[in-house]
Design a protein around this motif. Structure first.
Motif, PDB file in Angstrom:
ATOM      1  N   UNK A  67       0.829  -1.212   0.000  1.00  0.00           N
ATOM      2  CA  UNK A  67       0.000   0.000   0.000  1.00  0.00           C
ATOM      3  C   UNK A  67       0.863   1.263   0.000  1.00  0.00           C
ATOM      4  N   UNK A  68       1.944   1.258   0.773  1.00  0.00           N
ATOM      5  CA  UNK A  68       2.829   2.419   0.816  1.00  0.00           C
ATOM      6  C   UNK A  68       3.473   2.667  -0.541  1.00  0.00           C
ATOM      7  N   UNK A  69       3.884   1.601  -1.228  1.00  0.00           N
ATOM      8  CA  UNK A  69       4.479   1.758  -2.555  1.00  0.00           C
ATOM      9  C   UNK A  69       3.443   2.294  -3.544  1.00  0.00           C
ATOM     10  N   UNK A  70       2.215   1.792  -3.459  1.00  0.00           N
ATOM     11  CA  UNK A  70       1.163   2.284  -4.352  1.00  0.00           C
ATOM     12  C   UNK A  70       0.874   3.759  -4.100  1.00  0.00           C
ATOM     13  N   UNK A  71       0.956   4.192  -2.837  1.00  0.00           N
ATOM     14  CA  UNK A  71       0.657   5.587  -2.487  1.00  0.00           C
ATOM     15  C   UNK A  71       1.794   6.547  -2.808  1.00  0.00           C
ATOM     16  N   UNK A  72       3.035   6.169  -2.437  1.00  0.00           N
ATOM     17  CA  UNK A  72       4.133   7.138  -2.572  1.00  0.00           C
ATOM     18  C   UNK A  72       5.294   6.667  -3.433  1.00  0.00           C
ATOM     19  N   UNK A  73       5.182   5.548  -4.093  1.00  0.00           N
ATOM     20  CA  UNK A  73       6.208   5.109  -5.036  1.00  0.00           C
ATOM     21  C   UNK A  73       7.500   4.688  -4.358  1.00  0.00           C
ATOM     22  N   UNK A  74       8.608   5.018  -4.973  1.00  0.00           N
ATOM     23  CA  UNK A  74       9.913   4.565  -4.505  1.00  0.00           C
ATOM     24  C   UNK A  74      10.305   5.167  -3.159  1.00  0.00           C
ATOM     25  N   UNK A  75       9.683   6.270  -2.781  1.00  0.00           N
ATOM     26  CA  UNK A  75       9.974   6.856  -1.471  1.00  0.00           C
ATOM     27  C   UNK A  75       9.577   5.915  -0.345  1.00  0.00           C
ATOM     28  N   UNK A  76       8.617   5.030  -0.585  1.00  0.00           N
ATOM     29  CA  UNK A  76       8.157   4.097   0.441  1.00  0.00           C
ATOM     30  C   UNK A  76       9.179   2.998   0.718  1.00  0.00           C
ATOM     31  N   UNK A  77      10.172   2.849  -0.125  1.00  0.00           N
ATOM     32  CA  UNK A  77      11.151   1.783   0.074  1.00  0.00           C
ATOM     33  C   UNK A  77      12.194   2.129   1.128  1.00  0.00           C
ATOM     34  N   UNK A  78      12.431   3.398   1.360  1.00  0.00           N
ATOM     35  CA  UNK A  78      13.445   3.814   2.333  1.00  0.00           C
ATOM     36  C   UNK A  78      12.818   3.917   3.711  1.00  0.00           C
TER      37      UNK A  78
END
Length: 182
Positions: A67-78
């Motif tokens: 869900x975080x990746x869907x919402x904020x993209x690559x920023x959610x990976x850090x």
């Protein structure tokens, strides 16, 4: 308990998929590696349960990452955490420390001309009721750009004939007498 609906990452552009693969192969950050692997596995059609088993995680964590990746993209990976304990002194205390450090001690009725960290800490404890360590004060002042040290200044002469004497001396250096002694 009812079964959770399946969650999958949004469809990825080829560049995004390649970037995720690059991250999984090159990153040294374990959290970033794990999260990018979860998103890649989800984009390949694996369920949250399968991904959780693959990465030794809970299904809830897998769903959060997707869900975080869907919402904020690559920023959610850090990871977004910050280390260390909360600040002991709030903005008001920090501002007061900076204001006092910026004042001249003589203006506060003290018998010295410049602050040392020790003198500043003693003054803060006695007058502002702030018990602060030397290191904390140093860090606060550095962060705010306040210097407690005296600036180097030019001391001017009080001699009324100073300018005439200075001009004569400099003229002698520029035009020395015949014997060459100045």
């Amino acid at each position: 308990m009812a079964r959770q609906p399946e969650v999958f990452a949004r469809s990825l552009e080829p560049e995004e998929a390649q970037r995720l693969v690059t991250i999984t192969r090159s990153t040294r950050d374990r959290v970033r590696l794990r999260r990018s692997g979860i998103v890649l596995a989800s984009s390949q059609g694996r369920s949250a349960g399968e991904i959780a088993v693959m990465f030794a995680a809970t299904e809830g964590y897998v769903r959060e990452v997707i869900h975080a990746f869907d919402d904020s993209g690559f920023a959610a990976l850090s990871p977004k955490w910050k280390g260390g304990r909360p600040r002991k002194f709030g903005p008001a205390a920090r501002d007061q420390i900076c204001r006092i450090a910026a004042c001249k001690p003589a203006e506060l009725g003290l018998p010295f001309t410049t602050w040392s960290l020790t003198k500043l800490i003693e003054y803060l404890a006695e007058h502002a009721r702030l018990l602060v360590s030397t290191e904390t004060v140093r860090q606060i002042l550095r962060a705010e750009g306040v210097s407690w040290q005296a600036t180097k200044t030019w001391k001017a002469s009080k001699d009324p004939d100073f300018v005439a004497k200075k001009t004569r001396t400099l003229d002698l250096y520029d035009h020395p007498p015949a014997d060459g002694r100045v």
